[in-house]
Enzyme design. Structure first.
Site, PDB file in Angstrom:
ATOM      1  N   ASP A   1      39.160  35.272  35.066  1.00  0.00           N
ATOM      2  CA  ASP A   1      40.315  36.168  35.069  1.00  0.00           C
ATOM      3  C   ASP A   1      41.453  35.553  35.879  1.00  0.00           C
ATOM      4  O   ASP A   1      41.473  35.647  37.107  1.00  0.00           O
ATOM      5  CB  ASP A   1      39.911  37.530  35.658  1.00  0.00           C
ATOM      6  CG  ASP A   1      41.063  38.530  35.634  1.00  0.00           C
ATOM      7  OD1 ASP A   1      42.100  38.245  34.990  1.00  0.00           O
ATOM      8  OD2 ASP A   1      40.906  39.604  36.262  1.00  0.00           O
TER       9      ASP A   1
ATOM     10  N   ARG B   1      39.587  46.762  31.326  1.00  0.00           N
ATOM     11  CA  ARG B   1      39.575  48.024  30.580  1.00  0.00           C
ATOM     12  C   ARG B   1      39.962  47.806  29.116  1.00  0.00           C
ATOM     13  O   ARG B   1      39.570  48.573  28.248  1.00  0.00           O
ATOM     14  CB  ARG B   1      40.497  49.044  31.280  1.00  0.00           C
ATOM     15  CG  ARG B   1      41.926  48.594  31.384  1.00  0.00           C
ATOM     16  CD  ARG B   1      42.715  49.390  32.419  1.00  0.00           C
ATOM     17  NE  ARG B   1      42.463  48.920  33.791  1.00  0.00           N
ATOM     18  CZ  ARG B   1      43.029  49.465  34.876  1.00  0.00           C
ATOM     19  NH1 ARG B   1      43.850  50.479  34.765  1.00  0.00           N
ATOM     20  NH2 ARG B   1      42.760  48.976  36.071  1.00  0.00           N
TER      21      ARG B   1
ATOM     22  N   ASP C   1      46.843  41.776  33.929  1.00  0.00           N
ATOM     23  CA  ASP C   1      45.695  41.595  34.819  1.00  0.00           C
ATOM     24  C   ASP C   1      44.747  42.803  34.767  1.00  0.00           C
ATOM     25  O   ASP C   1      43.635  42.741  35.292  1.00  0.00           O
ATOM     26  CB  ASP C   1      46.196  41.356  36.251  1.00  0.00           C
ATOM     27  CG  ASP C   1      45.128  40.740  37.133  1.00  0.00           C
ATOM     28  OD1 ASP C   1      44.072  40.339  36.613  1.00  0.00           O
ATOM     29  OD2 ASP C   1      45.361  40.656  38.366  1.00  0.00           O
TER      30      ASP C   1
ATOM     31  N   ASP D   1      34.048  37.370  37.240  1.00  0.00           N
ATOM     32  CA  ASP D   1      34.515  38.550  36.509  1.00  0.00           C
ATOM     33  C   ASP D   1      33.653  38.865  35.279  1.00  0.00           C
ATOM     34  O   ASP D   1      33.950  39.790  34.535  1.00  0.00           O
ATOM     35  CB  ASP D   1      35.994  38.367  36.124  1.00  0.00           C
ATOM     36  CG  ASP D   1      36.769  39.670  36.144  1.00  0.00           C
ATOM     37  OD1 ASP D   1      36.284  40.634  36.767  1.00  0.00           O
ATOM     38  OD2 ASP D   1      37.848  39.725  35.532  1.00  0.00           O
TER      39      ASP D   1
ATOM     40  N   LYS E   1      47.526  35.952  38.744  1.00  0.00           N
ATOM     41  CA  LYS E   1      47.023  36.259  40.085  1.00  0.00           C
ATOM     42  C   LYS E   1      47.513  35.221  41.082  1.00  0.00           C
ATOM     43  O   LYS E   1      47.774  34.082  40.709  1.00  0.00           O
ATOM     44  CB  LYS E   1      45.485  36.231  40.085  1.00  0.00           C
ATOM     45  CG  LYS E   1      44.824  37.413  39.424  1.00  0.00           C
ATOM     46  CD  LYS E   1      43.308  37.337  39.557  1.00  0.00           C
ATOM     47  CE  LYS E   1      42.632  38.539  38.914  1.00  0.00           C
ATOM     48  NZ  LYS E   1      42.943  39.822  39.552  1.00  0.00           N
TER      49      LYS E   1
ATOM     50  N   GLU F   1      42.869  43.691  32.455  1.00  0.00           N
ATOM     51  CA  GLU F   1      42.320  43.279  31.160  1.00  0.00           C
ATOM     52  C   GLU F   1      40.904  43.817  30.931  1.00  0.00           C
ATOM     53  O   GLU F   1      40.479  43.957  29.796  1.00  0.00           O
ATOM     54  CB  GLU F   1      42.305  41.745  31.063  1.00  0.00           C
ATOM     55  CG  GLU F   1      41.085  41.041  31.683  1.00  0.00           C
ATOM     56  CD  GLU F   1      40.950  41.252  33.182  1.00  0.00           C
ATOM     57  OE1 GLU F   1      41.971  41.600  33.828  1.00  0.00           O
ATOM     58  OE2 GLU F   1      39.842  41.086  33.726  1.00  0.00           O
TER      59      GLU F   1
ATOM     60  N   LYS G   1      31.160  44.096  31.376  1.00  0.00           N
ATOM     61  CA  LYS G   1      32.432  43.352  31.282  1.00  0.00           C
ATOM     62  C   LYS G   1      32.145  41.857  31.369  1.00  0.00           C
ATOM     63  O   LYS G   1      31.563  41.386  32.343  1.00  0.00           O
ATOM     64  CB  LYS G   1      33.375  43.784  32.406  1.00  0.00           C
ATOM     65  CG  LYS G   1      34.638  42.905  32.549  1.00  0.00           C
ATOM     66  CD  LYS G   1      35.590  43.400  33.648  1.00  0.00           C
ATOM     67  CE  LYS G   1      36.719  42.421  33.914  1.00  0.00           C
ATOM     68  NZ  LYS G   1      37.635  42.864  34.997  1.00  0.00           N
TER      69      LYS G   1
HETATM   70  N1  BES Z   1      38.769  41.473  37.839  1.00  0.00           N
HETATM   71  C1  BES Z   1      39.828  42.171  38.461  1.00  0.00           C
HETATM   72  C2  BES Z   1      39.351  43.099  39.577  1.00  0.00           C
HETATM   73  C3  BES Z   1      38.908  42.429  40.837  1.00  0.00           C
HETATM   74  C4  BES Z   1      39.821  41.903  41.727  1.00  0.00           C
HETATM   75  C5  BES Z   1      37.575  42.421  41.167  1.00  0.00           C
HETATM   76  C6  BES Z   1      39.394  41.335  42.904  1.00  0.00           C
HETATM   77  C7  BES Z   1      37.148  41.855  42.345  1.00  0.00           C
HETATM   78  C8  BES Z   1      38.061  41.317  43.213  1.00  0.00           C
HETATM   79  C9  BES Z   1      40.560  43.031  37.441  1.00  0.00           C
HETATM   80  O1  BES Z   1      40.653  42.487  36.174  1.00  0.00           O
HETATM   81  C10 BES Z   1      41.943  43.194  37.953  1.00  0.00           C
HETATM   82  O2  BES Z   1      42.637  42.220  38.049  1.00  0.00           O
HETATM   83  N2  BES Z   1      42.304  44.422  38.274  1.00  0.00           N
HETATM   84  C11 BES Z   1      43.597  44.701  38.780  1.00  0.00           C
HETATM   85  C12 BES Z   1      44.074  45.991  38.170  1.00  0.00           C
HETATM   86  C13 BES Z   1      45.522  46.294  38.462  1.00  0.00           C
HETATM   87  C14 BES Z   1      46.409  45.298  37.767  1.00  0.00           C
HETATM   88  C15 BES Z   1      45.792  47.689  37.987  1.00  0.00           C
HETATM   89  C16 BES Z   1      43.494  44.825  40.300  1.00  0.00           C
HETATM   90  O3  BES Z   1      42.511  45.374  40.786  1.00  0.00           O
HETATM   91  O4  BES Z   1      44.390  44.342  40.976  1.00  0.00           O
HETATM   92 ZN    ZN Z   2      39.180  41.201  35.640  1.00  0.00          ZN
HETATM   93 MN    MN Z   3      42.320  41.196  35.986  1.00  0.00          MN
END
Ligand code: BES
Ligand code: ZN
Ligand code: MN
Length: 498
Positions: free
Chosen positions: A272, A353, A349, A290, A279, A351, A267
């Site tokens: 992000d 996947r 968010d 990220d 966020k 993104e 990825k």
């Molecule tokens: N890059 C983030 C995941 C992340 C968050 C990694 C904090 C490390 C620390 C990912 O893109 C994300 O934002 N995931 C969301 C998914 C949700 C919207 C289903 C998450 O984990 O909040």
């Molecule tokens: Zn992310």
């Molecule tokens: Mn995200």
């Protein structure tokens, strides 16, 4: 750093510093005993006087020890002998290297590699020592105008083994450890860079440089190429950003021409923000990490190529920013992925996947032996497993087992979560084939469920490194994980074939 392997007696080493261990309470390790004998009980006396208990993390630097040829002898506390395992061994080596680097000498001769570590052989001890040493000395000061220079930095490290017939094995393990450490350093450098420098374009340039260095095949797809391929979910993420997206493919051919390649997908979200589902502000700077998945597959490629592993490896990196621009997706937007399956983007968010699903569809054409994707995919993974282990999910138990074992061997561990059908229904959408989120429960699993729908045609595993790719707080910085795990996975595959 220059490394070498030696077998010989510690009191005879002409070195700036000889390093030996002391167990708690006040018990000399074997090499320390040998020094003590040559010095007519000098070390034993020190222990009895209470200058060194042997507590883990403690050190005692001695000068001109009688009966020895070295300028100094450094004692390293090892903790209790019964509790001396992988973690304790690694911290003892780290302490030794840190202390040597702060001491005046240019070189050090380390006897800790002779210590018994339960279930670990000399190759493991030497490989780990090289990795730990280089990780300990790693600094990220590229962006500082003044670097903190070490006055007389350590230039040369020698690891000692007990017997001459271990030299050859140890040499090989040393080369492996150095290659993995080089991969780790590359991964850390890329991940630590800020997002205004480490853009998708920058990642593509670094991939070019890696390809030139090791003679790899490389292809970088531009936006127009991705449009032709129908990578609409990837492109939907890129539309919020002014930075052009890139799709990077690196190929290493160490195996036979018709050996199916192992494919690693990383990825590469260079920042992000969350997009329109923005966020919250605290710690958002850490979202420069990220792209750690991308950085780790590049680092693994470097390690594998440097080791000249006899297998074929392809590294694939979809990379873009996730920004809330005028072209960004709105919650509720529906896009058709490259696979044809349609996706309702309920949260912009989620993104990672969205870029990975098109990458997984793309790799079908590589006829992979197996595919492993690596991603900082879910905050839920940090809640479930913390910062200790990487989350692992797979559609093939044998592949999962290989990765779990590799994690153990590398001391870069993962833990498997279930990828059962029962979770799939959480992705149900009223308007498209699926939603891009599955609600709060089991967020790491539903993210993997989403990806699994694009990985039906090959053996596939997913590593969620959200908790393990970097450290927060005072020691903020990339860890280089899971380069050790992935490289050990490849080493084991290569060895099994040979
Ligand atoms: N890059 C983030 C995941 C992340 C968050 C990694 C904090 C490390 C620390 C990912 O893109 C994300 O934002 N995931 C969301 C998914 C949700 C919207 C289903 C998450 O984990 O909040
Ligand atoms: Zn992310
Ligand atoms: Mn995200």
């Amino acid at each position: 750093m220059e490394f070498s392997i030696k077998s010989g007696s510690p009191e005879k080493q002409r070195s700036a510093c000889v390093v030996v261990g002391v167990f708690e309470p006040r018990k000399l390790s074997m090499p320390a005993e040998v020094v003590d004998k040559a010095a007519s009980g000098y070390l034993g006396d020190l222990l009895r006087r209470g200058d060194m208990e042997g507590k883990a993390g403690s050190t005692l630097l001695l000068h001109n020890v009688p009966g020895t040829e070295a300028d100094r002898v450094l004692l390293i506390g090892l903790g209790k002998e019964k509790e001396f395992r992988e973690k304790e061994y690694r911290s003892a080596v780290a302490t030794a290297v840190r202390t040597l680097n702060e001491t005046g000498g240019f070189d050090g001769t380390i006897y800790l590699t002779e210590l018994a570590v339960k279930k670990r052989d000399v190759a493991w001890r030497v490989r780990q020592a090289a990795m730990v040493a280089l990780e300990t000395l790693y600094r990220f000061d590229q962006m500082k105008s003044k670097k903190d220079e070490v006055r007389r930095p350590l230039r040369k490290l020698t690891f000692c083994v007990e017997r001459r017939n271990e030299l050859e094995t140890a040499e090989r393990a040393l080369a492996e450890g150095e290659a993995i450490a080089a991969g780790i350093a590359m991964t850390k450098n890329l991940a630590n860079l800020p997002a205004n420098i480490c853009t998708p374009t920058y990642l593509a340039e670094q991939a070019q440089a890696l390809a030139a260095e090791y003679g790899l095949g490389i292809e970088v797809l531009e936006r127009a190429d991705m449009e032709k391929l129908g990578m609409n979910t990837l492109l939907s993420v890129a539309r919020g950003s002014h930075q052009p997206p890139k799709f990077i493919i690196l190929k290493y051919a160490g195996g036979m021409p018709d050996d199916k390649p192992v494919v690693l997908v990383g990825k590469g979200i260079t920042f992000d923000t969350g997009g329109i589902s923005l966020k919250p502000a605290p710690e958002m700077d850490e979202m420069k990490y990220d792209m750690s998945g991308a950085a780790s597959v590049f680092g693994t490629m470097k390690a594998a190529a440097q080791m000249k592993l006899p297998l074929n490896l392809v590294v694939v990196v979809p990379t873009t920013e996730n920004m809330p621009g005028g072209g960004a997706s709105r919650p509720g937007d529906i896009v058709a992925s490259m696979s044809g399956q349609t996706i309702e983007i309920l949260n912009t968010d989620a993104e990672g996947r969205l870029i990975l699903c098109d990458a997984l569809t793309y790799v079908e054409r590589l006829e992979p032996a197996c595919v492993v994707d690596v991603a900082t995919l879910t905050g839920a993974c940090v809640i479930a497993l913390g910062h200790v282990v990487t989350g692992l999910l797979a559609n093939h138990d044998g592949l999962a087992r290989e990765l779990l074992d590799a994690g153990q061997e590398a001391y870069d561990r993962a833990w498997q979560l279930p990828l059962w059908e029962d979770y799939q229904e959480q992705l149900q959408s009223n308007f498209a084939d699926m939603a891009n989120i599955g609600g709060r429960p089991a967020g790491t699993i539903t993210a993997a469920c989403f990806l699994s729908r694009f990985a039906k045609k090959f053996d596939w595993a997913h590593l969620d490194i959200a908790g393990t790719a970097w450290k927060s707080g005072k020691e903020k910085g990339a860890t280089g994980r899971p380069v050790p795990q992935l490289t050990h996975f490849l080493m084991a595959r290569a060895a099994a074939k040979a």
